[in-house]
Design a protein around this motif. Structure first.
Motif, PDB file in Angstrom:
ATOM      1  N   GLU A  76      39.320  20.481  40.475  1.00 57.59           N
ATOM      2  CA  GLU A  76      37.880  20.632  40.601  1.00 57.59           C
ATOM      3  C   GLU A  76      37.561  21.238  41.958  1.00 57.59           C
ATOM      4  O   GLU A  76      36.586  21.926  42.142  1.00 57.59           O
ATOM      5  CB  GLU A  76      37.199  19.266  40.464  1.00 57.59           C
ATOM      6  CG  GLU A  76      37.126  18.741  39.042  1.00 57.59           C
ATOM      7  CD  GLU A  76      36.318  19.655  38.160  1.00 57.59           C
ATOM      8  OE1 GLU A  76      35.171  19.984  38.508  1.00 57.59           O
ATOM      9  OE2 GLU A  76      36.849  20.076  37.120  1.00 57.59           O
ATOM     10  N   ASP A 194      24.651  24.323  31.844  1.00 57.06           N
ATOM     11  CA  ASP A 194      25.863  23.576  32.179  1.00 57.06           C
ATOM     12  C   ASP A 194      26.348  23.850  33.597  1.00 57.06           C
ATOM     13  O   ASP A 194      27.178  23.104  34.130  1.00 57.06           O
ATOM     14  CB  ASP A 194      26.983  23.906  31.180  1.00 57.06           C
ATOM     15  CG  ASP A 194      27.341  25.385  31.166  1.00 57.06           C
ATOM     16  OD1 ASP A 194      26.417  26.218  31.289  1.00 57.06           O
ATOM     17  OD2 ASP A 194      28.534  25.707  31.029  1.00 57.06           O
ATOM     18  N   LEU A 195      25.824  24.902  34.236  1.00 52.27           N
ATOM     19  CA  LEU A 195      26.234  25.238  35.594  1.00 52.27           C
ATOM     20  C   LEU A 195      25.161  24.916  36.633  1.00 52.27           C
ATOM     21  O   LEU A 195      25.445  24.892  37.825  1.00 52.27           O
ATOM     22  CB  LEU A 195      26.574  26.728  35.701  1.00 52.27           C
ATOM     23  CG  LEU A 195      27.699  27.260  34.820  1.00 52.27           C
ATOM     24  CD1 LEU A 195      27.915  28.742  35.096  1.00 52.27           C
ATOM     25  CD2 LEU A 195      28.991  26.483  35.062  1.00 52.27           C
ATOM     26  N   GLN A 197      23.515  22.363  37.805  1.00 57.70           N
ATOM     27  CA  GLN A 197      23.654  21.277  38.771  1.00 57.70           C
ATOM     28  C   GLN A 197      24.980  21.331  39.542  1.00 57.70           C
ATOM     29  O   GLN A 197      25.204  20.525  40.439  1.00 57.70           O
ATOM     30  CB  GLN A 197      23.537  19.922  38.062  1.00 57.70           C
ATOM     31  CG  GLN A 197      22.206  19.697  37.356  1.00 57.70           C
ATOM     32  CD  GLN A 197      21.034  19.663  38.327  1.00 57.70           C
ATOM     33  OE1 GLN A 197      21.175  19.198  39.459  1.00 57.70           O
ATOM     34  NE2 GLN A 197      19.885  20.143  37.891  1.00 57.70           N
ATOM     35  N   LEU A 198      25.826  22.287  39.198  1.00 64.86           N
ATOM     36  CA  LEU A 198      27.111  22.433  39.885  1.00 64.86           C
ATOM     37  C   LEU A 198      26.953  23.353  41.090  1.00 64.86           C
ATOM     38  O   LEU A 198      25.896  23.945  41.306  1.00 64.86           O
ATOM     39  CB  LEU A 198      28.159  22.992  38.921  1.00 64.86           C
ATOM     40  CG  LEU A 198      28.404  22.192  37.641  1.00 64.86           C
ATOM     41  CD1 LEU A 198      29.499  22.849  36.802  1.00 64.86           C
ATOM     42  CD2 LEU A 198      28.779  20.748  37.957  1.00 64.86           C
ATOM     43  N   THR A 199      28.017  23.477  41.876  1.00 63.01           N
ATOM     44  CA  THR A 199      27.999  24.354  43.040  1.00 63.01           C
ATOM     45  C   THR A 199      29.299  25.145  43.089  1.00 63.01           C
ATOM     46  O   THR A 199      30.187  24.979  42.231  1.00 63.01           O
ATOM     47  CB  THR A 199      27.858  23.557  44.354  1.00 63.01           C
ATOM     48  OG1 THR A 199      29.099  22.878  44.617  1.00 63.01           O
ATOM     49  CG2 THR A 199      26.728  22.553  44.278  1.00 63.01           C
ATOM     50  N   ASP A 202      32.815  23.804  42.511  1.00 60.43           N
ATOM     51  CA  ASP A 202      33.367  23.621  41.175  1.00 60.43           C
ATOM     52  C   ASP A 202      34.038  24.912  40.717  1.00 60.43           C
ATOM     53  O   ASP A 202      33.462  25.999  40.798  1.00 60.43           O
ATOM     54  CB  ASP A 202      32.263  23.225  40.192  1.00 60.43           C
ATOM     55  CG  ASP A 202      31.647  21.879  40.548  1.00 60.43           C
ATOM     56  OD1 ASP A 202      32.335  20.867  40.344  1.00 60.43           O
ATOM     57  OD2 ASP A 202      30.504  21.854  41.024  1.00 60.43           O
ATOM     58  N   VAL A 205      32.248  27.398  38.400  1.00 62.94           N
ATOM     59  CA  VAL A 205      31.222  28.228  39.045  1.00 62.94           C
ATOM     60  C   VAL A 205      31.874  29.422  39.731  1.00 62.94           C
ATOM     61  O   VAL A 205      31.422  30.568  39.591  1.00 62.94           O
ATOM     62  CB  VAL A 205      30.403  27.406  40.054  1.00 62.94           C
ATOM     63  CG1 VAL A 205      29.500  28.322  40.890  1.00 62.94           C
ATOM     64  CG2 VAL A 205      29.563  26.363  39.331  1.00 62.94           C
ATOM     65  N   HIS A 249      25.509  28.907  44.239  1.00 63.22           N
ATOM     66  CA  HIS A 249      26.497  29.523  43.351  1.00 63.22           C
ATOM     67  C   HIS A 249      27.045  30.840  43.892  1.00 63.22           C
ATOM     68  O   HIS A 249      28.157  30.907  44.415  1.00 63.22           O
ATOM     69  CB  HIS A 249      25.880  29.751  41.961  1.00 63.22           C
ATOM     70  CG  HIS A 249      25.381  28.514  41.305  1.00 63.22           C
ATOM     71  ND1 HIS A 249      24.041  28.271  41.046  1.00 63.22           N
ATOM     72  CD2 HIS A 249      26.039  27.434  40.849  1.00 63.22           C
ATOM     73  CE1 HIS A 249      23.902  27.101  40.452  1.00 63.22           C
ATOM     74  NE2 HIS A 249      25.105  26.563  40.317  1.00 63.22           N
TER      75      HIS A 249
END
Length: 302
Positions: A76, A194-195, A197-199, A202, A205, A249
């Motif tokens: 991750e 699905d992306l 809230q990720l950064t 991850d 991304v 991102h």
């Protein structure tokens, strides 16, 4: 096998972990035998700790191994990113303070590893008493502070333009940028639920950004620009700014990729498809500082 025999074997191997309730537990127990308090495994040294402790009781790392994921399934977080979190803002030649009495120290060397055995990464420091020490204590922003930073050859700063009104050290970074790279015209991962809230920490991304048509070409061209400035008649420290909308991102991924290139880290740059660009920087020993101004800010709904 029973708890007693498991525990005896763990103690012989010096691998048992202790709970605040007083019970000792084998390392494969994910909760305390007596009180059922959960445990977590240190990503740095593999020590199992009670969740009552936010820092590892062996090496003071605060990152659990689950955040790195399984090597067979893909991290991750890459090793470099994990160590970067541990090292924090510390750089060779800089001075820092632990927050305790007379605890100021100078960083002499940073071995980012991975190293065989423990510690898996290491920092060498010299305290006010003149003594050199080696350890792998992670940076804790709640306690540690920067006293003086050495100047970097290249500082790479990722920003989100939606946060330009925020205050801070890098609020006006665009006004002093040597190179300003705008990634807003490229596809925004924010549009994917699905992306969102990720950064860039991850992997999915990073892969999404780097697989966007044109991004690799743009970053390879930016690496050539950096070479040009470094080889110019007025060689001085330079600042490269990568921009997108939210700063979580596209700009952060681009900054990470450029850092690996300018550092001459071919193996890391290859993960971004930029190994050839990194070859031009190998052996130069450039001091590269990476700053994410807005990566940890909340998602801006738009």
């Amino acid at each position: 096998m029973t708890y007693e025999t498991d525990l005896a074997a763990a103690k012989r191997a010096r691998r048992a972990w202790g709970c605040p309730c007083g019970a000792d537990n084998p390392p494969h127990y994910d909760s305390c035998h007596d009180c059922q308090r959960p445990s977590w495994t240190c990503a740095n040294c593999g020590t199992v700790n009670s969740d009552a402790w936010s820092q590892c009781q062996e090496c003071e790392n605060s990152i659990p191994s689950e955040l790195l994921g399984d090597r067979d399934e893909g991290f991750e977080m890459t090793w470099e990113e994990f160590v970067a979190l541990q090292v924090g803002p510390r750089r060779v030649g800089g001075r820092y303070d632990h927050g305790y009495a007379d605890s100021e120290y100078e960083v002499l060397a940073i071995d980012r590893g991975p190293r065989e055995g423990w510690p898996s990464w290491q920092i060498t420091v010299r305290g006010r008493d003149g003594e050199k020490r080696e350890h792998c204590t992670g940076w804790d922003s709640r306690r540690d502070r920067v006293v003086a930073q050495p100047s970097a050859d290249v500082t790479i700063v990722s920003i989100g333009r939606l946060h330009d009104a925020a205050e801070g050290e890098y609020a006006d970074v665009l006004t002093r940028a040597t190179i300003a790279l705008d990634l807003r015209p490229f596809r925004d991962p924010h549009i994917r639920a699905d992306l969102r809230q990720l950064t860039a920490h991850d992997q999915v991304v990073r892969e999404t950004v780097m697989n966007t048509p044109g991004v690799r070409l743009l970053l390879a061209a930016t690496a050539l620009q950096i070479q040009g400035y470094l080889g110019g008649p007025a060689v001085a420290s330079m600042t490269v700014v990568t921009q997108c909308a939210g700063g979580r991102h596209r700009s952060a991924t681009a900054a990470m990729a450029l850092r690996s290139v300018v550092s001459g880290d071919i193996e890391q740059a290859a993960m971004y498809g930029l190994a050839d660009s990194a070859k031009a920087f190998t052996g130069r020993g450039l001091a590269v500082n990476l700053v994410h101004r807005d990566l940890e800010r909340d998602v801006v709904e738009r």
